[in-house]
Design an enzyme around this catalytic site. Structure first.
Site, PDB file in Angstrom:
ATOM      1  N   LEU A  33      39.456  48.663  42.160  1.00 60.11           N
ATOM      2  CA  LEU A  33      40.316  48.575  40.979  1.00 60.11           C
ATOM      3  C   LEU A  33      41.045  47.242  40.879  1.00 60.11           C
ATOM      4  O   LEU A  33      41.376  46.610  41.886  1.00 60.11           O
ATOM      5  CB  LEU A  33      41.333  49.727  41.013  1.00 60.11           C
ATOM      6  CG  LEU A  33      40.690  51.118  41.069  1.00 60.11           C
ATOM      7  CD1 LEU A  33      41.763  52.189  41.235  1.00 60.11           C
ATOM      8  CD2 LEU A  33      39.857  51.388  39.823  1.00 60.11           C
ATOM      9  N   HIS A  37      41.766  47.889  35.099  1.00 65.97           N
ATOM     10  CA  HIS A  37      41.804  49.353  35.244  1.00 65.97           C
ATOM     11  C   HIS A  37      43.244  49.868  35.100  1.00 65.97           C
ATOM     12  O   HIS A  37      43.494  50.889  34.464  1.00 65.97           O
ATOM     13  CB  HIS A  37      41.286  49.770  36.627  1.00 65.97           C
ATOM     14  CG  HIS A  37      39.859  49.394  36.906  1.00 65.97           C
ATOM     15  ND1 HIS A  37      39.518  48.447  37.836  1.00 65.97           N
ATOM     16  CD2 HIS A  37      38.693  49.853  36.388  1.00 65.97           C
ATOM     17  CE1 HIS A  37      38.193  48.345  37.883  1.00 65.97           C
ATOM     18  NE2 HIS A  37      37.668  49.171  37.016  1.00 65.97           N
ATOM     19  N   ASP A 150      34.024  46.242  27.996  1.00 62.56           N
ATOM     20  CA  ASP A 150      32.688  46.840  27.852  1.00 62.56           C
ATOM     21  C   ASP A 150      32.569  47.388  26.431  1.00 62.56           C
ATOM     22  O   ASP A 150      32.547  48.603  26.209  1.00 62.56           O
ATOM     23  CB  ASP A 150      32.501  47.946  28.898  1.00 62.56           C
ATOM     24  CG  ASP A 150      32.621  47.401  30.311  1.00 62.56           C
ATOM     25  OD1 ASP A 150      31.612  46.972  30.860  1.00 62.56           O
ATOM     26  OD2 ASP A 150      33.750  47.377  30.856  1.00 62.56           O
ATOM     27  N   GLN A 153      29.841  49.845  25.587  1.00 61.07           N
ATOM     28  CA  GLN A 153      30.080  51.134  26.252  1.00 61.07           C
ATOM     29  C   GLN A 153      31.048  51.997  25.443  1.00 61.07           C
ATOM     30  O   GLN A 153      30.802  53.183  25.212  1.00 61.07           O
ATOM     31  CB  GLN A 153      30.622  50.878  27.654  1.00 61.07           C
ATOM     32  CG  GLN A 153      31.130  52.107  28.376  1.00 61.07           C
ATOM     33  CD  GLN A 153      31.448  51.808  29.827  1.00 61.07           C
ATOM     34  OE1 GLN A 153      30.561  51.740  30.660  1.00 61.07           O
ATOM     35  NE2 GLN A 153      32.719  51.610  30.126  1.00 61.07           N
ATOM     36  N   SER A 185      36.892  41.760  36.537  1.00 63.59           N
ATOM     37  CA  SER A 185      35.746  42.636  36.777  1.00 63.59           C
ATOM     38  C   SER A 185      35.639  42.875  38.277  1.00 63.59           C
ATOM     39  O   SER A 185      35.884  41.957  39.069  1.00 63.59           O
ATOM     40  CB  SER A 185      34.463  41.954  36.282  1.00 63.59           C
ATOM     41  OG  SER A 185      33.328  42.602  36.826  1.00 63.59           O
ATOM     42  N   ARG A 187      33.003  43.061  39.782  1.00 67.77           N
ATOM     43  CA  ARG A 187      31.903  42.201  40.243  1.00 67.77           C
ATOM     44  C   ARG A 187      32.352  40.764  40.505  1.00 67.77           C
ATOM     45  O   ARG A 187      31.601  40.004  41.123  1.00 67.77           O
ATOM     46  CB  ARG A 187      30.744  42.235  39.245  1.00 67.77           C
ATOM     47  CG  ARG A 187      29.989  43.561  39.260  1.00 67.77           C
ATOM     48  CD  ARG A 187      28.677  43.484  38.486  1.00 67.77           C
ATOM     49  NE  ARG A 187      27.843  44.656  38.696  1.00 67.77           N
ATOM     50  CZ  ARG A 187      27.802  45.712  37.885  1.00 67.77           C
ATOM     51  NH1 ARG A 187      28.547  45.762  36.803  1.00 67.77           N
ATOM     52  NH2 ARG A 187      27.015  46.745  38.165  1.00 67.77           N
TER      53      ARG A 187
END
Ligand code: AMP
Length: 281
Positions: A33, A37, A150, A153, A185, A187
């Site tokens: 997180l 988030h 996103d 999404q 992110s 990632r």
């Protein structure tokens, strides 16, 4: 904060809240997180009586050559983070609870799932829609919070919620960035210091596009070409797509008028990153 690791346990809690007349806010995540988030959690806490966060690295939304196995995970740290944020329940089911042996059922949101990221990640949004429907069924939220990071999404989840009469209000929260512009992110943890610097090309390209449109550019091909030029000047970056699309249909726009979603996906080293801006003219 209560940690729940079974579908039955989560459903029982949710039934109790319904009986007590409490509204449930839900933030689905894959964990590791960050502040993006947390912004969803904060929104849920202001709008719902009870806030549930799920952490589930969903195998069905990863392609065969993607990063499912090495996706970053740190449940202890995430759990402490959520506890401090005042989350009521952390729902962390094992994959075998969500997809028991013999699992065969999937949700497809036709058309929308095939554009942008869907083109380079076939099956990705089928996995996303399926797991989100299952999580909604288990958690029973009144409100569910998703990030504009996103954009495709959220659109797909909104469409699914309407089409299947789920009775869940899908709330889109703003994209959270680092001070230098990089979209937060999980990632980003993969990036070396050089790649972290190179990754700025995504947000720099998008900021250039915002300025170009503000200065009167109305040709989407020129806007896309300008962003591509920024990314192509960065040796560590490789473009997946750059598109200017209608935010409701994800179809390419003929002109930069009305709201336009300008979306980018690029590999920086081996890591695939996405970013977008919504430009309203
Ligand atoms: P993930 O854990 O990456 O699946 O993301 C879980 C939720 O957090 C999704 O709704 C994301 O859109 C949202 N999210 C991820 N990064 C950001 C960000 N930088 N700003 C806002 N929301 C985000």
């Amino acid at each position: 904060m209560i940690l729940v690791e079974t579908v039955a346990g989560m459903k029982a809690l949710s039934r109790g809240w319904k009986r007590a007349g409490k509204s449930v806010g839900f933030v689905p995540t894959m964990g590791y997180l960050h502040e993006g988030h947390l912004s969803l959690v904060r929104e849920s806490k202001t709008r719902a009586d009870v806030t549930v966060v799920s952490i589930f690295v969903n195998p069905t939304q990863f392609g065969p050559n993607e990063d499912l196995d090495k996706y970053p995970r740190d449940l202890a740290k995430d759990s402490a983070y959520l506890e401090r944020a005042g989350v009521d329940v952390l729902y962390h089911p094992p994959a075998a609870e969500v997809y028991p042996p013999g699992y065969r059922t999937y949700v497809e949101v036709e058309g929308l799932q095939d554009r942008l990221c869907g083109r380079s990640r076939p099956g990705h949004f089928r996995g996303v829609a399926t797991v989100v429907l299952k999580l909604f069924e288990t958690v029973g939220p009144d409100l569910a919070f998703f990030g504009a990071k996103d954009a495709q999404q959220v659109l797909i989840i909104e469409r699914m919620a309407r089409d299947l009469d789920l009775g869940v209000e899908v709330v889109t929260c703003p994209l959270v960035r680092e001070p230098d512009g990089l979209a937060l992110s999980s990632r980003n943890a993969y990036l070396s210091p050089e790649e972290r610097q190179a990754a700025l090309a995504l947000s720099i390209g998008l900021r250039w596009a915002e300025r170009a449109v503000a200065a009167g550019e109305r040709d989407p091909a020129k806007v896309v070409a300008g962003i591509r030029a920024v990314l192509e000047a960065e040796p560590l970056a490789r473009i997946d797509y750059v598109e200017a699309v209608d935010p409701g249909t994800l179809e390419p726009v003929a002109e930069m008028r009305g709201p336009v979603l300008v979306a980018v996906a690029a590999f920086v080293g081996p890591t695939r990153l996405i970013d977008n801006v919504r430009i309203a003219v």
